[in-house]
Design an enzyme around this catalytic site. Structure first.
Site, PDB file in Angstrom:
ATOM      1  N   CYS A   4      40.164  -1.323  23.234  1.00  0.00           N
ATOM      2  CA  CYS A   4      40.656  -1.276  21.857  1.00  0.00           C
ATOM      3  C   CYS A   4      39.540  -1.807  20.962  1.00  0.00           C
ATOM      4  O   CYS A   4      38.409  -1.952  21.411  1.00  0.00           O
ATOM      5  CB  CYS A   4      41.971  -2.037  21.687  1.00  0.00           C
ATOM      6  N   ARG A  59      45.732  -5.075  22.176  1.00  0.00           N
ATOM      7  CA  ARG A  59      46.216  -3.933  22.945  1.00  0.00           C
ATOM      8  C   ARG A  59      45.547  -3.774  24.302  1.00  0.00           C
ATOM      9  O   ARG A  59      46.226  -3.543  25.312  1.00  0.00           O
ATOM     10  CB  ARG A  59      46.036  -2.649  22.133  1.00  0.00           C
ATOM     11  N   ASP A  64      48.079  -0.944  16.331  1.00  0.00           N
ATOM     12  CA  ASP A  64      47.394  -2.224  16.512  1.00  0.00           C
ATOM     13  C   ASP A  64      48.254  -3.351  15.921  1.00  0.00           C
ATOM     14  O   ASP A  64      48.431  -3.429  14.709  1.00  0.00           O
ATOM     15  CB  ASP A  64      46.040  -2.179  15.815  1.00  0.00           C
TER      16      ASP A  64
END
Length: 164
Positions: free
Chosen positions: A8, A14, A137
């Protein structure tokens, strides 16, 4: 041996969530010796930081062990080290293609692409045009529940596809 790197932006929300979820899944089915799982980020803003407290809290809430991890930056030279380089959103995919000067072996895959079309995942993993949806996100959304739902469903689907 399956070698999976989750990616990420900053490697604190994440990708670390996906790393720990996948590690837990393979441990539960007794396949931990057949997998190497790690995570990295495409930017250096969070280098050295531990997983975000929201990720840690969510994983603790659902009983997924949180391992030791410090945010790190993916390097161009590690393309050959991984079978799958699994990214969370379209921006991460563009960053990976820039870092690796392309994706000659097709290793870079968006996480939600592992979720089958007929999955009960809501909202669906695919957009109306058939493109694969991003994993939101939680750094920006503050919604670690939705991120966990997407990550856990996709990791289960990925593991099932690798076991076939």
């Amino acid at each position: 041996m399956h070698r999976i790197l989750f990616v990420c932006l900053g490697n604190i929300c994440r990708s670390t969530m996906a790393q720990f979820v996948m590690e837990d899944l393979v441990r539960r089915v007794g396949l931990e010796g057949e997998f190497i799982v790690d995570s990295a980020g495409t930017c250096d803003e969070e280098l050295g930081n531990p997983p975000h407290y929201g990720t840690v809290n969510k994983l603790n809430e659902v009983g997924v062990p949180v391992g030791r991890h410090r945010a790190r930056l993916i390097r161009a030279g590690e393309y050959a080290d991984w079978d799958y380089i699994v990214y969370m959103d379209s921006s991460n995919g563009r960053d990976l293609r820039r870092i690796f000067s392309g994706d000659p072996e097709g290793k870079c895959v968006k996480l939600l692409s592992f979720v089958p079309e007929d999955s009960p995942l809501r909202p669906r993993a695919r957009m109306h045009d058939g493109s694969v949806r991003d994993v939101a996100d939680p750094w920006w959304t503050h919604n670690f529940d939705d991120t966990y739902r997407d990550v856990s469903v996709a990791c289960v689907a990925m593991l099932e596809s690798l076991e076939k």
